[in-house]
Design a protein around this motif. Structure first.
Motif, short mmCIF file in Angstrom:
data_model
loop_
_atom_site.label_atom_id
_atom_site.label_comp_id
_atom_site.label_asym_id
_atom_site.label_seq_id
_atom_site.Cartn_x
_atom_site.Cartn_y
_atom_site.Cartn_z
N VAL A 306 22.12 16.63 -51.04
CA VAL A 306 23.38 17.17 -51.59
C VAL A 306 24.03 18.12 -50.59
CG1 VAL A 306 24.43 18.43 -53.50
CG2 VAL A 306 22.47 16.93 -53.93
N LEU A 307 23.22 18.96 -49.96
CA LEU A 307 23.75 19.86 -48.92
C LEU A 307 24.34 19.05 -47.77
CD1 LEU A 307 20.85 22.50 -48.83
CD2 LEU A 307 23.14 22.84 -49.77
N ALA A 308 23.70 17.94 -47.42
CA ALA A 308 24.21 17.10 -46.33
C ALA A 308 25.55 16.48 -46.69
CB ALA A 308 23.19 16.00 -46.01
N LEU A 309 25.73 16.11 -47.96
CA LEU A 309 27.02 15.58 -48.39
C LEU A 309 28.12 16.63 -48.26
CD1 LEU A 309 26.15 13.48 -51.59
CD2 LEU A 309 27.00 12.62 -49.39
N ARG A 310 27.82 17.85 -48.70
CA ARG A 310 28.83 18.91 -48.59
C ARG A 310 29.14 19.21 -47.12
NH1 ARG A 310 27.94 24.50 -51.74
NH2 ARG A 310 26.34 24.78 -50.13
N ALA A 311 28.11 19.17 -46.27
CA ALA A 311 28.32 19.41 -44.84
C ALA A 311 29.19 18.30 -44.24
CB ALA A 311 26.98 19.48 -44.13
N THR A 312 28.94 17.06 -44.64
CA THR A 312 29.74 15.94 -44.14
C THR A 312 31.19 16.08 -44.57
OG1 THR A 312 27.82 14.47 -44.23
CG2 THR A 312 29.98 13.43 -44.15
N LEU A 313 31.41 16.44 -45.83
CA LEU A 313 32.77 16.65 -46.32
C LEU A 313 33.48 17.71 -45.49
CD1 LEU A 313 35.07 16.32 -48.39
CD2 LEU A 313 33.86 17.96 -49.86
N ASN A 314 32.80 18.80 -45.19
CA ASN A 314 33.43 19.87 -44.43
C ASN A 314 33.68 19.49 -42.97
OD1 ASN A 314 33.82 21.89 -46.41
ND2 ASN A 314 31.64 22.37 -46.39
N ILE A 315 32.83 18.60 -42.43
CA ILE A 315 33.11 18.11 -41.07
C ILE A 315 34.40 17.30 -41.07
CG2 ILE A 315 32.36 16.30 -39.47
CD1 ILE A 315 29.68 17.50 -39.34
N LYS A 322 31.36 26.01 -42.08
CA LYS A 322 30.72 25.76 -43.38
C LYS A 322 29.65 24.67 -43.24
CE LYS A 322 34.64 27.13 -46.31
NZ LYS A 322 35.61 26.65 -47.32
N SER A 323 29.96 23.65 -42.42
CA SER A 323 28.98 22.59 -42.21
C SER A 323 27.70 23.13 -41.59
CB SER A 323 29.57 21.50 -41.30
OG SER A 323 30.62 20.83 -41.95
N VAL A 324 27.86 23.97 -40.56
CA VAL A 324 26.69 24.55 -39.89
C VAL A 324 25.84 25.34 -40.88
CG1 VAL A 324 25.95 26.26 -38.18
CG2 VAL A 324 27.70 24.57 -37.58
N LYS A 325 26.49 26.07 -41.76
CA LYS A 325 25.76 26.87 -42.77
C LYS A 325 24.89 25.96 -43.64
CE LYS A 325 26.51 30.32 -46.41
NZ LYS A 325 27.52 31.07 -47.19
N ASP A 326 25.45 24.82 -44.07
CA ASP A 326 24.67 23.89 -44.90
C ASP A 326 23.56 23.23 -44.11
OD1 ASP A 326 25.72 24.19 -47.46
OD2 ASP A 326 27.41 22.86 -47.05
N TYR A 327 23.86 22.83 -42.87
CA TYR A 327 22.82 22.20 -42.05
C TYR A 327 21.69 23.17 -41.75
CZ TYR A 327 25.78 18.09 -41.30
OH TYR A 327 26.52 16.96 -41.47
N ASP A 328 22.02 24.44 -41.55
CA ASP A 328 20.98 25.45 -41.32
C ASP A 328 20.08 25.58 -42.54
OD1 ASP A 328 21.76 26.02 -38.74
OD2 ASP A 328 22.95 27.78 -39.27
N GLN A 329 20.67 25.52 -43.73
CA GLN A 329 19.87 25.60 -44.95
C GLN A 329 18.97 24.38 -45.10
OE1 GLN A 329 19.49 28.20 -47.16
NE2 GLN A 329 17.83 26.86 -47.88
N ILE A 330 19.48 23.21 -44.72
CA ILE A 330 18.67 22.00 -44.75
C ILE A 330 17.45 22.17 -43.86
CG2 ILE A 330 18.61 19.57 -44.02
CD1 ILE A 330 21.55 19.37 -44.94
N LEU A 331 17.64 22.76 -42.68
CA LEU A 331 16.54 22.93 -41.73
C LEU A 331 15.55 24.01 -42.20
CD1 LEU A 331 18.52 22.60 -38.39
CD2 LEU A 331 16.96 20.94 -39.41
N VAL A 332 16.03 24.97 -42.99
CA VAL A 332 15.12 25.93 -43.61
C VAL A 332 14.21 25.19 -44.58
CG1 VAL A 332 14.96 27.89 -45.19
CG2 VAL A 332 16.60 27.96 -43.30
#
Length: 686
Positions: A306-315, A322-332
């Motif tokens: 779900v986070l990846a979808l939001r990151a893709t939308l923001n890209i 905003k995308s980087v913030k979501d991708y960072d959370q995914i990596l956490v």
């Protein structure tokens, strides 16, 4: 005495039979995969009969299959010490090595068991599975076939064989040996007709190899089974997207999404919802996608997909921070996440954080060896920072009898992602058969480009021009200083100063007119396909004249691949002094034109592919108080990409817009451009 012996024998047989009957319940638990119940059952048996070999074996299998492989290995080690020649104990000890993922030791051990009993089905199959886990697929298939020779049609061996083929094909795919991978998957299909897993792997192989028609045909086969309809539609939607047919992709994905009501498969529901959200994004239906993703975030606030979808939308909306913030959370949540690592790389690149983008892409390859998207990302990023030479030769002429021949040479040599040196040498020879004027010029310049901040880059060049004309030889200073700024998302601003010479024809070169240009270029893109570009020049000249030039363009992006846009251009020019006998210098000049532009960019073109660009425009121009005049402009480019490092193209222009030349004549240009990357990759990367 005989009666006593018979009574004792009867008692022993009854006891053993009764005992076996007592353990049948535990055997059933093992056979049906109820390992926790089996563990408890045989643990209780061992309390009463701690030395019973069968109970010890079954208990060891129960705990090993119930997630306690180390304990199982210890138990079977002890059991093997008690029964060193028991082949069944040996087999179970070997299997405990597999549970503990000690594959090298298991390989050696099972080989000894096969030497002891070459026809042992369990030993042959376990050895084959061990080789498969070690990715030694060729030998694994050899031994699973030997196991099937012993027990033809055994379902466990057939299942192992299927996954060996899948693993072997994936290994070939990772090595980009696509033909070999395809052959293995097709061979698997001859053994397991229309097998779902094999068809999905084959379709994915075709996607990676960019064989989109074959991928579509494979998904169509998969869709013939109603149970696979939704997953096939998901695949077909992706194929449509890769073919640039976004509306078809959304229609197929919508069909799959609407069919989810009848599905209870959680994984399939996730995949289908994910594809539907992606299809909405591909079609720039950002509001609908945002609503869907927001609902998913509410119910699954920290799920990576779900986070990846939001990151893709923001890209897609260019909200890269905003995308980087979501991708960072995914990596956490998962440091090995493919979406997290490669998605971050793309977002960081868009933000101008190139070193961090490299790091994220390389992290992807640590977890996904030789993954094609990650390797292509690094290859494309390398191209951006690889030193290159660009040469261009052109011939121009107009209806004022001016002719010119020019050669332009440019060199860029990056020493890091932030710093590069620039160099150029330009030669121009111009003549006029009517006035008998001729002139030549040689321009030399060198400079640097430095990224001060991720969104701020300075570029500066300085040099000399040496001109030789009919009555005048001279040398003048040239310079171009600019700052490129990305102030907000979807916006780009360049401000600068440029000192140059009026060099369009021989007469202008002879007059040594120096131009001091102060300029600004501003572009704005939107998420709804509308774009706007504006350019302003204020020019102070050495002949005491001054010029103001404004150009603005409003356009609409009609198609993404190839890029097709159309729009409206407006140009306004005014000069302080009017000297029409020397150069085009009206008090006021206005021009309006409509245009269309079709382009397949050289950066998108693959090796051994053509690239092109065509611009056509028509409009009206107004020179001071004269009557309106119709205008046209045609520009074309056709090129071929010989390799990743080498490309060339022809180009041509014809225009009767007065501002296209310094003299206001109809202007024509034809030429050849060549670009060559000097090395395979940047000099600063290992």
């Amino acid at each position: 005495m005989k009666l006593k012996f018979f009574t004792l024998l009867t008692f022993l047989i009854t006891t053993v039979f009764s005992y076996a009957q007592d353990m049948q319940e535990g055997f059933t638990y093992l056979e049906t995969g109820k390992y926790a119940k089996a563990e408890t059952f045989f643990q209780n048996i061992l309390k009463e009969h701690p030395n019973n070999k069968t109970a010890r074996l079954c208990y060891g299998r129960a705990i090993g299959l119930n997630g306690k492989p180390e304990q199982a290995n210890t138990l079977f080690t002890n059991l093997l010490a008690d029964y060193p020649t028991d082949f069944e104990v040996k087999l179970n000890y070997g299997e405990s090595l597999l549970w503990n993922k000690n594959f090298p030791k298991a390989k050696t051990y099972f080989k000894t068991l096969i030497d002891e009993d070459p026809k042992s089905f369990p030993a042959l199959l376990s050895y084959a599975n061990t080789l498969s886990n070690l990715k030694e697929y060729e030998d694994a298939l050899l031994y699973v076939n030997k196991a099937l020779d012993v027990l033809p049609g055994n379902p466990n061996a057939l299942t192992s064989k299927k996954y060996m083929y899948l693993g072997y094909a994936y290994q070939k795919q990772q090595a980009q040996q696509y033909d070999e991978a395809e052959a293995l998957l097709k061979q698997n299909l001859t053994l397991f007709d229309n097998d779902k897993d094999t068809l999905l792997n084959l379709a994915n192989l075709y996607l990676i190899a960019n064989r989109l028609d074959d991928a579509k045909a494979t998904y169509d086969i998969l869709a013939k089974n109603p149970e696979n309809k939704i997953i096939a539609l998901n695949g077909l939607a992706l194929v449509s997207h890769l073919n640039g047919k976004e509306k078809d992709a959304l229609q197929l994905s919508q069909q799959a999404y609407n069919s989810l009501e009848a599905s209870t498969d959680a994984t399939l529901t996730q995949q289908t919802t994910e594809r539907y959200a992606q299809a909405l994004i591909w079609n720039k239906k950002y509001k609908t996608a945002d609503t869907l993703i927001a609902k998913l975030i509410e119910s699954k606030p920290n799920k990576n997909w779900v986070l990846a979808l939001r990151a893709t939308l923001n890209i897609y909306k260019s909200d890269f921070k905003k995308s980087v913030k979501d991708y960072d959370q995914i990596l956490v949540n998962d440091s090995t996440s493919f979406d997290g690592n490669l998605g971050n790389a793309n977002a960081l690149k868009a933000l101008g954080k190139y070193e961090a983008a490299y790091t994220s892409a390389e992290n992807t390859l640590k977890f996904y060896d030789n993954q094609k998207d990650a390797t292509n990302f690094i290859k494309n990023l390398n191209t951006t920072f690889t030193p290159f030479y660009e040469g261009k030769t052109s011939y121009t002429f107009d209806n004022g009898d001016n002719e010119a021949f020019a050669v332009n040479n440019n060199l860029e040599f990056p020493f890091s992602t932030k710093f590069k040196i620039l160099g150029s040498y330009n030669y121009r020879s111009t003549t006029n058969a009517v006035t008998n004027n001729e002139a030549t010029s040689h321009d030399f310049s060198a400079g640097i480009s430095y990224q001060l901040l991720p969104n701020l880059t300075f570029k500066g060049t300085a040099g000399l021009t040496s001109a030789k004309a009919t009555t005048n030889d001279y040398t003048q200073l040239l310079t171009d200083l600019s700052f490129n700024i990305k102030p907000f998302k979807l916006q780009d601003l360049t401000v600068g100063y440029k000192r140059e010479l009026q060099s369009f024809n021989a007469e202008l070169l002879d007059r040594e007119i120096v131009q001091n240009n102060f300029y600004a270029n501003y572009s704005l893109n939107t998420n709804f396909n509308l774009g706007w570009f504006t350019q302003y020049f204020y020019t102070s000249q050495s002949d005491s004249n001054a010029r103001n030039l404004l150009f603005t363009s409003l356009y609409y992006n009609i198609l993404p691949k190839p890029s097709l846009k159309a729009g409206l251009n407006y140009q306004y020019i005014t000069f302080k002094n009017q000297v029409p006998s020397i150069y085009f210098s009206p008090e006021t000049f206005n021009a309006v034109e409509v245009f269309a532009n079709l382009i397949k960019d050289e950066n998108i073109a693959k090796p051994k592919e053509w690239y092109y660009e065509l611009t056509a425009a028509t409009g009206l121009q107004y020179i001071e108080d004269d009557e309106q005049q119709s205008t046209y402009r045609i520009q074309a480019k056709l090129g071929y990409k010989f390799s990743e490092r080498c490309m060339a193209n022809l180009f041509g222009t014809r225009s009767n817009i007065a501002s296209a030349t310094a003299a206001g004549f109809t202007f024509n240009e034809i030429g050849l451009r060549f670009k060559w990357l000097l090395f395979e990759k940047p000099v600063f990367r290992d």
